[in-house]
Design an enzyme around this catalytic site. Structure first.
Site, PDB file in Angstrom:
ATOM      1  N   GLU A  49      22.147  -6.656 -42.190  1.00  0.00           N
ATOM      2  CA  GLU A  49      22.660  -5.916 -43.357  1.00  0.00           C
ATOM      3  C   GLU A  49      22.870  -6.870 -44.526  1.00  0.00           C
ATOM      4  O   GLU A  49      23.403  -7.970 -44.347  1.00  0.00           O
ATOM      5  CB  GLU A  49      23.980  -5.250 -42.960  1.00  0.00           C
ATOM      6  CG  GLU A  49      24.105  -3.823 -43.364  1.00  0.00           C
ATOM      7  CD  GLU A  49      23.046  -2.911 -42.750  1.00  0.00           C
ATOM      8  OE1 GLU A  49      22.058  -2.618 -43.445  1.00  0.00           O
ATOM      9  OE2 GLU A  49      23.210  -2.484 -41.594  1.00  0.00           O
TER      10      GLU A  49
ATOM     11  N   THR B 177      20.757  -8.503 -46.058  1.00  0.00           N
ATOM     12  CA  THR B 177      19.867  -9.676 -45.983  1.00  0.00           C
ATOM     13  C   THR B 177      18.586  -9.423 -46.776  1.00  0.00           C
ATOM     14  O   THR B 177      17.848 -10.355 -47.056  1.00  0.00           O
ATOM     15  CB  THR B 177      19.474  -9.972 -44.520  1.00  0.00           C
ATOM     16  OG1 THR B 177      19.104  -8.736 -43.901  1.00  0.00           O
ATOM     17  CG2 THR B 177      20.600 -10.610 -43.749  1.00  0.00           C
ATOM     18  N   ASP B 178      18.317  -8.142 -47.115  1.00  0.00           N
ATOM     19  CA  ASP B 178      16.984  -7.842 -47.670  1.00  0.00           C
ATOM     20  C   ASP B 178      16.818  -8.275 -49.118  1.00  0.00           C
ATOM     21  O   ASP B 178      15.706  -8.332 -49.605  1.00  0.00           O
ATOM     22  CB  ASP B 178      16.610  -6.355 -47.473  1.00  0.00           C
ATOM     23  CG  ASP B 178      17.480  -5.382 -48.245  1.00  0.00           C
ATOM     24  OD1 ASP B 178      18.566  -5.763 -48.721  1.00  0.00           O
ATOM     25  OD2 ASP B 178      17.054  -4.220 -48.372  1.00  0.00           O
TER      26      ASP B 178
ATOM     27  N   SER C 176      18.995   8.871 -47.487  1.00  0.00           N
ATOM     28  CA  SER C 176      18.409  10.117 -47.976  1.00  0.00           C
ATOM     29  C   SER C 176      17.662   9.853 -49.289  1.00  0.00           C
ATOM     30  O   SER C 176      16.593  10.422 -49.521  1.00  0.00           O
ATOM     31  CB  SER C 176      19.465  11.201 -48.143  1.00  0.00           C
ATOM     32  OG  SER C 176      20.501  10.757 -48.981  1.00  0.00           O
TER      33      SER C 176
ATOM     34  N   ASP D 122      15.129   0.050 -47.135  1.00  0.00           N
ATOM     35  CA  ASP D 122      15.165   1.494 -46.897  1.00  0.00           C
ATOM     36  C   ASP D 122      13.814   2.145 -47.162  1.00  0.00           C
ATOM     37  O   ASP D 122      13.321   2.946 -46.361  1.00  0.00           O
ATOM     38  CB  ASP D 122      16.227   2.155 -47.786  1.00  0.00           C
ATOM     39  CG  ASP D 122      17.599   1.536 -47.605  1.00  0.00           C
ATOM     40  OD1 ASP D 122      17.772   0.795 -46.621  1.00  0.00           O
ATOM     41  OD2 ASP D 122      18.475   1.788 -48.439  1.00  0.00           O
TER      42      ASP D 122
END
Ligand code: GLA
Length: 397
Positions: A36, A38-39, A133, A178
């Protein structure tokens, strides 16, 4: 899925007339197993696409107008625009800024629509749950535009266009996780992604007697304008201080030894904590990937727990609701690991639980949560699904 498709088609007909020429598409949401925040630090992530996601029924028009409607936001009604008119920031806080952002991102890349279209969306990801979403709407919109107007784009391009829409149209400086997970999802597999160069591998998820369960705090998280963008800035600042001595481009390049040797360069306790999380969380993802390959689910679970603790204490993106759900999970026999998933400040936890322990897990979390916060949490066990797709429509005779 059948039901949501039927409802979508009948709503489309009600809004826009007959069903001639309608096409139906789907793109998934995601859950991140570990990795989490980290992207945007050049680290690894380990998400998987879900069988939950967003559907759209769409039909190309002869003119340049666009009509949008979402069954999840009926109060917004049908929104009308055309393929040229809108600019970032025009809709304010409206769901339509996600699909419109994608059309805008296409335009920014010189990909112009020839015609407008009528579209009706419907999603089964609880909004604000941290299960992406918005990314599923973005990837879905990119995918259906590609199919309708024959743009020569790869799935990876759709992920990048979705991220661009989110960053520059919606002002949320998210990383690529995502949109990548939604665009590149593969049934039964998680995606082990290196966000530094976007190289990735699919990892078969075989948890045997364990089950992946998602628990929603039902506390809406709002990432736009929240501490998310602050965290990103803090990491950039910590990185630039480390760069005084180290020839690195991202925190994800650091291993434990080099971080421990040079962390003093950061010279600020808060920034040091943020960087520590980014570095160690990345190492945990690499470790978790290996643990999964070796079928060491105990170790995988321990890494999930450590991830949560780091997000709670060093990165400070958890909240009392998420902390209660994880700590109650950790106390339950048969729970291998439990952590917050997604950006944080609300949303969901993801837990790896032995199938026989599921009733006790749910009972305990449900009652403790209700007791502490006065409203219920909810549970989902969606399947690990594939990426975006066009769905066949069965016409009624
Ligand atoms: C949000 C962002 C992602 C990622 C996660 C945290 O979901 O959209 O890019 O940064 O938070 O891991």
């Amino acid at each position: 899925m059948e039901k949501i498709r039927e409802e979508l088609l009948s709503k489309f007909k009600e809004l826009y007339g007959d069903e001639e020429g309608i096409r139906v598409f789907f793109a998934p949401g995601r859950v991140n197993l570990i990795g989490e925040h980290t992207d945007y630090n050049g680290g690894h992530v380990f998400p998987c696409a879900l069988s939950l996601g967003t559907y759209a029924a769409v039909r190309v028009r002869k003119d340049q107008n666009i009509r949008f409607y979402s069954m999840n936001f009926p109060d917004c009604g049908v929104l009308e625009t055309n393929i040229y008119e809108f600019r970032p920031g025009e809709e304010g806080e409206n769901w339509s800024s996600y699909p419109m952002g994608v059309i805008w991102a296409f335009r920014e890349r010189g990909l112009f629509l020839e015609n407008g279209f009528d579209i009706c969306y419907s999603g089964n990801i609880p909004s604000g749950s941290g299960l992406s979403s918005s990314a599923s709407i973005e990837v879905l919109t990119g995918y259906l535009l590609r199919e309708l107007f024959h743009f020569p784009l790869e799935l990876l391009d759709l992920a990048l266009l979705g991220q661009d829409a989110e960053n520059r149209y919606n002002g949320m400086n998210c990383g690529i996780m995502d949109q990548f997970a939604s665009a590149m999802g593969k049934k039964y597999h998680a995606i082990y992604l290196n966000t530094e160069d976007l190289s990735f591998e699919y990892a078969l998820l075989d948890f045997r007697d364990l089950r992946l369960i998602i628990t929603n705090t039902n506390k809406k998280h709002k990432l736009v304008g929240s501490a998310y963008n602050d965290r990103r800035r803090e990491c950039e600042e910590a990185l630039s201080r480390l760069q005084w001595r180290l020839p690195i481009h991202s925190l994800g390049e650091l291993d434990e030894e080099s971080f421990e040797e040079y962390r003093f360069l950061i010279g600020d306790p808060l920034l040091e904590k943020r960087a520590k999380h980014a570095v160690y969380e990345n190492l945990r993802v690499i470790d978790a990937y290996i643990a999964l390959q070796q079928d060491d689910l105990r170790h995988f679970g321990i890494l999930m727990n450590e991830s949560h603790i780091s997000l709670r204490d060093d990165y400070e993106v958890s909240c009392p609701e998420l902390d209660l759900l994880t700590s109650e999970a950790w106390k339950t026999q048969g729970v291998f690991g439990s952590r917050m998933t997604g950006g944080g400040f609300g949303g969901c936890t993801v837990s790896l639980v032995h199938k026989d322990a599921l009733p006790e897990f749910k009972k305990r979390l449900k009652s403790q949560y209700q007791k502490s916060f006065g409203y219920p949490c909810s549970f989902y066990q969606p399947e690990v699904g594939g990426g975006p797709a066009e769905l066949r429509i069965r016409r009624k005779k």
